[in-house]
Design a protein around this motif. Structure first.
Motif, PDB file in Angstrom:
ATOM      1  N   ALA A 142      10.500  -3.353  21.039  1.00  7.47           N
ATOM      2  CA  ALA A 142      11.332  -4.684  21.357  1.00  7.47           C
ATOM      3  C   ALA A 142      11.714  -4.268  22.790  1.00  7.47           C
ATOM      4  CB  ALA A 142      12.964  -4.423  20.584  1.00  7.47           C
ATOM      5  N   GLU A 143      12.360  -5.250  23.290  1.00  5.27           N
ATOM      6  CA  GLU A 143      12.678  -5.392  24.795  1.00  5.27           C
ATOM      7  C   GLU A 143      13.992  -4.208  24.987  1.00  5.27           C
ATOM      8  OE1 GLU A 143      13.683  -7.720  28.900  1.00  5.27           O
ATOM      9  OE2 GLU A 143      12.200  -8.633  27.071  1.00  5.27           O
ATOM     10  N   GLY A 144      13.791  -3.230  25.637  1.00  7.07           N
ATOM     11  CA  GLY A 144      14.943  -2.220  25.901  1.00  7.07           C
ATOM     12  C   GLY A 144      15.411  -2.357  27.129  1.00  7.07           C
ATOM     13  N   LYS A 145      16.111  -1.031  27.615  1.00  6.62           N
ATOM     14  CA  LYS A 145      16.851  -1.377  28.966  1.00  6.62           C
ATOM     15  C   LYS A 145      15.798  -1.537  29.791  1.00  6.62           C
ATOM     16  CE  LYS A 145      16.890   3.729  29.626  1.00  6.62           C
ATOM     17  NZ  LYS A 145      17.554   4.877  30.156  1.00  6.62           N
ATOM     18  N   ASP A 146      16.414  -2.133  31.135  1.00  7.91           N
ATOM     19  CA  ASP A 146      15.380  -2.238  32.281  1.00  7.91           C
ATOM     20  C   ASP A 146      14.172  -3.112  31.939  1.00  7.91           C
ATOM     21  OD1 ASP A 146      17.464  -1.028  33.747  1.00  7.91           O
ATOM     22  OD2 ASP A 146      16.228   1.133  33.363  1.00  7.91           O
ATOM     23  N   GLY A 147      14.101  -3.916  30.885  1.00 10.68           N
ATOM     24  CA  GLY A 147      13.006  -4.722  30.614  1.00 10.68           C
ATOM     25  C   GLY A 147      11.753  -3.904  30.182  1.00 10.68           C
ATOM     26  N   LEU A 148      11.941  -2.606  29.859  1.00 17.54           N
ATOM     27  CA  LEU A 148      10.895  -1.874  29.341  1.00 17.54           C
ATOM     28  C   LEU A 148      10.929  -1.799  28.012  1.00 17.54           C
ATOM     29  CD1 LEU A 148      11.284   1.182  31.737  1.00 17.54           C
ATOM     30  CD2 LEU A 148       9.486  -0.639  31.850  1.00 17.54           C
ATOM     31  N   PRO A 149       9.837  -1.505  27.161  1.00 19.25           N
ATOM     32  CA  PRO A 149       9.659  -1.581  25.835  1.00 19.25           C
ATOM     33  C   PRO A 149      10.427  -0.213  25.247  1.00 19.25           C
ATOM     34  CG  PRO A 149       7.460  -0.637  26.636  1.00 19.25           C
ATOM     35  CD  PRO A 149       8.367  -1.068  27.704  1.00 19.25           C
ATOM     36  N   ALA A 150      11.161  -0.728  23.943  1.00 21.07           N
ATOM     37  CA  ALA A 150      11.858   0.355  23.438  1.00 21.07           C
ATOM     38  C   ALA A 150      10.796   0.344  21.861  1.00 21.07           C
ATOM     39  CB  ALA A 150      13.309  -0.270  22.853  1.00 21.07           C
ATOM     40  N   ILE A 151      10.714   1.677  21.648  1.00 17.38           N
ATOM     41  CA  ILE A 151       9.789   1.709  20.600  1.00 17.38           C
ATOM     42  C   ILE A 151      10.298   2.662  19.483  1.00 17.38           C
ATOM     43  CG2 ILE A 151       7.522   3.100  19.857  1.00 17.38           C
ATOM     44  CD1 ILE A 151       6.748   2.652  22.960  1.00 17.38           C
ATOM     45  N   SER A 152      10.069   2.332  18.283  1.00 19.58           N
ATOM     46  CA  SER A 152      10.572   2.687  17.158  1.00 19.58           C
ATOM     47  C   SER A 152       9.264   2.964  15.979  1.00 19.58           C
ATOM     48  CB  SER A 152      11.502   1.700  16.241  1.00 19.58           C
ATOM     49  OG  SER A 152      12.751   1.736  17.162  1.00 19.58           O
ATOM     50  N   TRP A 153       9.506   4.144  15.414  1.00 17.69           N
ATOM     51  CA  TRP A 153       8.295   4.673  14.608  1.00 17.69           C
ATOM     52  C   TRP A 153       8.753   3.830  13.140  1.00 17.69           C
ATOM     53  CZ3 TRP A 153       8.139   7.268   9.792  1.00 17.69           C
ATOM     54  CH2 TRP A 153       6.783   7.666   9.579  1.00 17.69           C
ATOM     55  N   LEU A 154       7.753   3.232  12.566  1.00 16.79           N
ATOM     56  CA  LEU A 154       7.808   2.573  11.227  1.00 16.79           C
ATOM     57  C   LEU A 154       7.241   3.389  10.155  1.00 16.79           C
ATOM     58  CD1 LEU A 154       7.231  -1.071  12.194  1.00 16.79           C
ATOM     59  CD2 LEU A 154       9.329  -0.195  11.854  1.00 16.79           C
ATOM     60  N   MET A 155       5.931   3.703  10.576  1.00 21.19           N
ATOM     61  CA  MET A 155       5.101   4.612   9.254  1.00 21.19           C
ATOM     62  C   MET A 155       3.770   4.961   9.887  1.00 21.19           C
ATOM     63  SD  MET A 155       3.451   1.219   7.049  1.00 21.19           S
ATOM     64  CE  MET A 155       3.628  -0.323   8.130  1.00 21.19           C
ATOM     65  N   ALA A 156       3.165   5.532   8.997  1.00 21.98           N
ATOM     66  CA  ALA A 156       1.761   6.125   9.206  1.00 21.98           C
ATOM     67  C   ALA A 156       1.041   5.798   8.123  1.00 21.98           C
ATOM     68  CB  ALA A 156       1.736   7.583   9.564  1.00 21.98           C
ATOM     69  N   VAL A 157      -0.464   5.627   8.346  1.00 20.29           N
ATOM     70  CA  VAL A 157      -1.209   5.394   7.209  1.00 20.29           C
ATOM     71  C   VAL A 157      -2.453   6.309   7.604  1.00 20.29           C
ATOM     72  CG1 VAL A 157      -2.889   3.911   6.196  1.00 20.29           C
ATOM     73  CG2 VAL A 157      -0.864   3.253   7.216  1.00 20.29           C
ATOM     74  N   ALA A 158      -3.006   7.129   6.670  1.00 19.24           N
ATOM     75  CA  ALA A 158      -3.925   7.990   6.697  1.00 19.24           C
ATOM     76  C   ALA A 158      -4.727   8.436   5.131  1.00 19.24           C
ATOM     77  CB  ALA A 158      -3.489   9.358   6.801  1.00 19.24           C
ATOM     78  N   ASP A 159      -6.146   8.357   5.142  1.00 18.36           N
ATOM     79  CA  ASP A 159      -6.615   8.471   3.883  1.00 18.36           C
ATOM     80  C   ASP A 159      -6.070   7.647   2.597  1.00 18.36           C
ATOM     81  OD1 ASP A 159      -8.209  10.264   4.933  1.00 18.36           O
ATOM     82  OD2 ASP A 159      -6.993  12.008   4.732  1.00 18.36           O
ATOM     83  N   GLY A 160      -5.852   6.164   2.854  1.00 21.95           N
ATOM     84  CA  GLY A 160      -5.249   5.544   1.912  1.00 21.95           C
ATOM     85  C   GLY A 160      -3.690   5.607   1.479  1.00 21.95           C
ATOM     86  N   GLN A 161      -3.177   6.403   2.185  1.00 21.36           N
ATOM     87  CA  GLN A 161      -1.742   6.840   1.705  1.00 21.36           C
ATOM     88  C   GLN A 161      -0.746   6.331   3.101  1.00 21.36           C
ATOM     89  OE1 GLN A 161      -1.578  11.117   1.348  1.00 21.36           O
ATOM     90  NE2 GLN A 161      -2.080  10.841  -0.714  1.00 21.36           N
ATOM     91  N   ARG A 162       0.363   5.919   2.609  1.00 21.53           N
ATOM     92  CA  ARG A 162       1.396   5.446   3.532  1.00 21.53           C
ATOM     93  C   ARG A 162       2.520   6.274   3.841  1.00 21.53           C
ATOM     94  NH1 ARG A 162       6.032   1.639   2.898  1.00 21.53           N
ATOM     95  NH2 ARG A 162       6.643   1.043   4.991  1.00 21.53           N
ATOM     96  N   PHE A 163       2.905   6.818   4.766  1.00 19.54           N
ATOM     97  CA  PHE A 163       3.929   7.760   5.179  1.00 19.54           C
ATOM     98  C   PHE A 163       5.135   6.918   5.882  1.00 19.54           C
ATOM     99  CE2 PHE A 163      -0.165   9.901   5.259  1.00 19.54           C
ATOM    100  CZ  PHE A 163       0.106  10.929   4.270  1.00 19.54           C
TER     101      PHE A 163
END
Length: 165
Positions: A142-163
């Motif tokens: 999303a757009e964060g302060k000063d027009g830089l990206p704001a990043i939020s972790w959602l999930m991870a995927v490995a070996d067919g599993q979702r974390f």
């Protein structure tokens, strides 16, 4: 104009990666200079990928590839993501805070891809064989302060599993 900025970022990346490789004794001779290219971050490791987030703002993964050749990921510093901001005309690096990341999370990015349709950033994470192994981390931008990206972790995927969420 944006194309020339992307070329400058690519040249800066190549110059910096060559310097890192030389410092890691992977090359015997120091690299020659390339006209129009310059190093933009002395403290970063070689960047694997650069994606365009917004015009004049790029996202890069200063990954731990070179030290990882000599050590396991558990023995090298935590990685992260950076924004390369060209809006002022000169490249400026900004470390990006990652919100909602798991506790005690080994993060060693090495390859990224951005979906402009969903605003999601996909990052290959070589977190270490004895901890999480290699997996794909998914982030929402999303757009964060000063027009830089704001990043939020959602999930991870490995070996067919979702974390995660």
């Amino acid at each position: 104009m944006f194309g020339s900025r992307m070329l400058l970022a690519s040249c800066a990346f190549v110059a910096f990666a060559a310097r890192v490789a030389f410092n890691a004794d992977l090359q015997k001779e120091p690299p020659g200079s390339t006209p129009g290219c310059s190093v933009i971050g002395q403290d970063l490791l070689g960047m694997e990928d650069i994606v365009t987030w917004r015009q004049s703002v790029l996202i890069a993964d200063p990954g731990s590839v070179v030290p990882g050749f000599k050590n396991s990921p558990e023995k090298i510093p935590q990685g992260g993501l950076v924004a390369v901001d060209f809006r002022s005309g000169e490249p400026r690096l900004h470390e990006l805070e990652i919100k909602n990341a798991p506790d005690s999370w080994p993060f060693h990015p090495h390859g990224i891809s951005l979906s402009n349709r969903t605003g999601r950033l996909y990052v290959v994470n070589h977190g270490g064989a004895s901890s999480i192994g290699t997996r794909i981390e998914v982030f929402q931008l999303a757009e964060g302060k000063d027009g830089l990206p704001a990043i939020s972790w959602l999930m991870a995927v490995a070996d067919g599993q979702r974390f995660g969420n």
